[in-house]
Design an enzyme around this catalytic site. Structure first.
Site, PDB file in Angstrom:
ATOM      1  N   THR A  14       0.980  -1.048   0.100  1.00 32.64           N
ATOM      2  CA  THR A  14       0.055  -0.008   0.015  1.00 32.64           C
ATOM      3  C   THR A  14       0.902   1.114   0.036  1.00 32.64           C
ATOM      4  OG1 THR A  14      -1.757  -1.107   1.400  1.00 32.64           O
ATOM      5  CG2 THR A  14      -1.855   1.150   1.182  1.00 32.64           C
ATOM      6  N   ARG A  46       8.532  -9.396  -1.966  1.00 30.31           N
ATOM      7  CA  ARG A  46       8.346 -10.911  -2.190  1.00 30.31           C
ATOM      8  C   ARG A  46       8.051 -11.336  -3.289  1.00 30.31           C
ATOM      9  NH1 ARG A  46       4.873 -11.664   3.441  1.00 30.31           N
ATOM     10  NH2 ARG A  46       3.663 -10.459   2.286  1.00 30.31           N
ATOM     11  N   GLU A 131       9.023  10.147   9.686  1.00 29.42           N
ATOM     12  CA  GLU A 131       7.567  10.784   9.817  1.00 29.42           C
ATOM     13  C   GLU A 131       6.116  10.138   9.418  1.00 29.42           C
ATOM     14  OE1 GLU A 131       5.816  13.577  10.960  1.00 29.42           O
ATOM     15  OE2 GLU A 131       7.221  14.933  10.566  1.00 29.42           O
ATOM     16  N   GLY A 136       0.504   9.043   9.950  1.00 36.84           N
ATOM     17  CA  GLY A 136       0.365   9.033   8.446  1.00 36.84           C
ATOM     18  C   GLY A 136       0.975  10.154   7.763  1.00 36.84           C
ATOM     19  N   GLU A 192      -3.225  -2.690   9.724  1.00 34.09           N
ATOM     20  CA  GLU A 192      -1.913  -3.274   9.681  1.00 34.09           C
ATOM     21  C   GLU A 192      -2.018  -4.972   8.940  1.00 34.09           C
ATOM     22  OE1 GLU A 192       1.117  -1.623  10.874  1.00 34.09           O
ATOM     23  OE2 GLU A 192      -0.256  -0.264  10.449  1.00 34.09           O
ATOM     24  N   ASP A 203      -1.052  -0.775  17.997  1.00 34.77           N
ATOM     25  CA  ASP A 203      -0.502   0.415  16.870  1.00 34.77           C
ATOM     26  C   ASP A 203      -0.658   1.858  17.424  1.00 34.77           C
ATOM     27  OD1 ASP A 203       0.047   1.146  13.978  1.00 34.77           O
ATOM     28  OD2 ASP A 203      -1.440   2.418  14.304  1.00 34.77           O
ATOM     29  N   LYS A 207       2.900   4.093  18.194  1.00 33.72           N
ATOM     30  CA  LYS A 207       2.966   5.570  17.980  1.00 33.72           C
ATOM     31  C   LYS A 207       3.190   6.536  19.078  1.00 33.72           C
ATOM     32  CE  LYS A 207       0.182   4.776  13.776  1.00 33.72           C
ATOM     33  NZ  LYS A 207      -0.784   4.669  13.160  1.00 33.72           N
TER      34      LYS A 207
END
Ligand code: NAP
Ligand code: HSE
Length: 440
Positions: A14, A46, A131, A136, A192, A203, A207
């Protein structure tokens, strides 16, 4: 303009695919702004045969990202694989160790190994920019690392997970089930690889651990975060919050207290009038309280390929510009040890939803337990289940929802009071407890 900087990108999912496309679209503009042109020379993923929306044969292909990081002729290694060990960790260590600059969006890796990696980067005169790892597309790392360095920071908090905010927003606005909202977030590329990291709060905690270090000049300490996810939040809670003037958000909060720094991640009742309450969908927001600037709030898309690529490319441009800001805002050797404030001493108001047997004396018992724990109630509301078949009757054995809002108290007092209430046999199930945050 100097010689072109050679970029290797590992991870073409993504985020990685969006980074390649952004660099192709805005490469000239970035070169004019940073003074160096950029050229992607090597990539890794991969599956070489997968359609990624661009021609991978234009780049040197590496199936092994560690090999790319160790051997490719590159100036910047961009890690967009994910995970706090394995190929992501090994490749970042390999690149930094030979003085290759690293850009990553990997908060899990930084939360676990950030200080160690910062030491390696600084010992090898390499940049480690990240960053995109926090919120995001919002430039909060730059804000804390550079723009707010003149402030003493007392609190940093925010909505740090786009997937959770998307789920909570759609459950409230569209009445869609938790599972369907999560499936949509996965389809849109927000979640994720393992979405339990989003919904269980990990998550956000990763952060928050990074933000805490940047805000307070302490070593990253992700194991010291109190954490609850959003899986226990029901539509009944969301509706009750709405009626009481609140919205429910998954917040990460780090604040200085008398006993240390409190780091916590949990669903939170935020006043509808606060800036944070108006952050919907995949948007994130981060607020920072500084002694000179006051409170600043930055908001924007917290997940998704393009928004995240925007931050990754800004980090690459900073390397091209020659920016040498220390990884965590000051040399890693100067970071202080993190001192944890105990969660049981946390102070605040609480929303409690009880499932109460509708028997004489039940309310009085609950009020007495709260009173004996020294807790004052701001409001108590019984929300009787509608029974259209027999509206005039009630059954004492059918539990009814009761919502309590407390005045400010401590975590330990609330937990002890709820344990006593449970032991009295007046409630049918484990109470729901959601903390209320005081916000502007
Ligand atoms: P993703 O779509 O799952 O892409 C991961 C990429 O890594 C894929 O191209 C995959 O290859 C490759 N990969 C995985 N294991 C590999 C290995 N052992 N060797 C070589 N390549 C490997 O993930 P993503 O959403 O882009 O996220 C990437 C990173 O950005 C993660 O750290 C994530 O936390 C972070 N991030 C994501 C977002 C977001 O909105 N998605 C936002 C901010 C930060 P194949 O394609 O061949 O399978
Ligand atoms: N899964 C993360 C989120 C991606 O939903 O916020 C951005 O870090």
């Amino acid at each position: 303009m100097g010689e072109a900087l050679k970029v290797g990108i590992a991870g073409l999912g993504t985020v990685g695919a969006s980074v390649v496309q952004l660099l192709a679209k805005h490469g000239e503009q970035i070169a004019r702004k940073s003074g160096r042109s950029l050229t992607v020379t090597a990539v890794s993923a991969r599956d070489q045969s997968k359609d990624r929306g661009f021609d991978v044969s234009a780049f040197d292909w590496f199936t092994d990202p560690v090999e790319l990081a160790k051997t490719a002729d590159i100036d910047i290694y961009v890690e967009l694989i994910g995970g706090d060990n394995g190929a992501a960790e090994d490749s970042v260590r390999a690149a930094l160790s030979r003085g290759v600059h690293v850009v990553t969006a990997n908060k899990a890796l930084l939360a676990r190994h950030g200080v160690d990696l910062a030491m390696i980067a600084e010992a090898n005169n390499a940049c480690l920019n990240y960053e995109a790892a926090v919120a995001g597309g919002i430039p909060i790392v730059k804000a804390l690392r550079e723009s707010m360095s003149g402030n003493d920071i007392s609190r940093v908090y925010g909505i740090l997970n786009g997937t959770c905010n998307y789920i909570l927003t759609r459950m409230e606005a569209d009445g869609i089930s938790f599972e369907d909202c999560l499936a949509d977030a996965q389809r849109l590329g927000y979640a994720e690889a393992d979405p339990t990291f989003d919904i269980e709060g990990n998550d956000t905690a990763h952060k928050l651990a990074i933000l805490t270090s940047l805000a307070f000049g302490t070593k990253i300490s992700s194991d010291d975060i109190y954490m609850e996810g959003i899986t226990s939040i029901t539509t009944a809670d969301i509706q009750a919050a709405n009626e009481l003037g609140f919205r429910i958000k998954l917040l990460g909060v780090a604040q200085r207290t008398e006993t240390g720094i409190e780091q916590r991640v949990h669903p939170t009742m935020v006043p509808k009038t606060s800036a944070i309450a108006r952050i919907d969908g995949v948007l994130n927001a981060v607020a920072v309280d500084g002694d000179y600037v006051g409170e600043i709030v930055l908001a924007g898309p917290g997940a998704g390929g393009n928004a995240t690529a925007s931050s990754v490319v800004a980090d690459i441009a900073d390397v091209a510009r020659g920016d040498e800001t220390p990884v965590l805002g000051m040399p890693a050797v100067d970071l202080k040890d993190y001192q944890r404030a105990r969660m049981r001493l946390h102070e605040g108001g609480y929303y409690i939803r009880l499932s109460v047997f509708d028997r004489p004396g039940a309310f009085a018992e609950i009020a007495r337990c709260m009173g004996e724990a020294g807790i004052s109630l701001e409001s108590i509301v019984q929300k009787r289940h509608a029974n259209l078949e027999a509206p005039a009757q009630f059954d004492a054995d059918v539990p009814q929802p009761v919502i309590l809002i407390t005045y400010e108290t401590t975590e330990v007092a609330i937990k002890e009071a709820l344990d006593v209430i449970m032991s009295k046999g007046v409630v049918a199930e484990q109470p729901q407890m959601i903390r209320i945050e005081k916000l502007n």
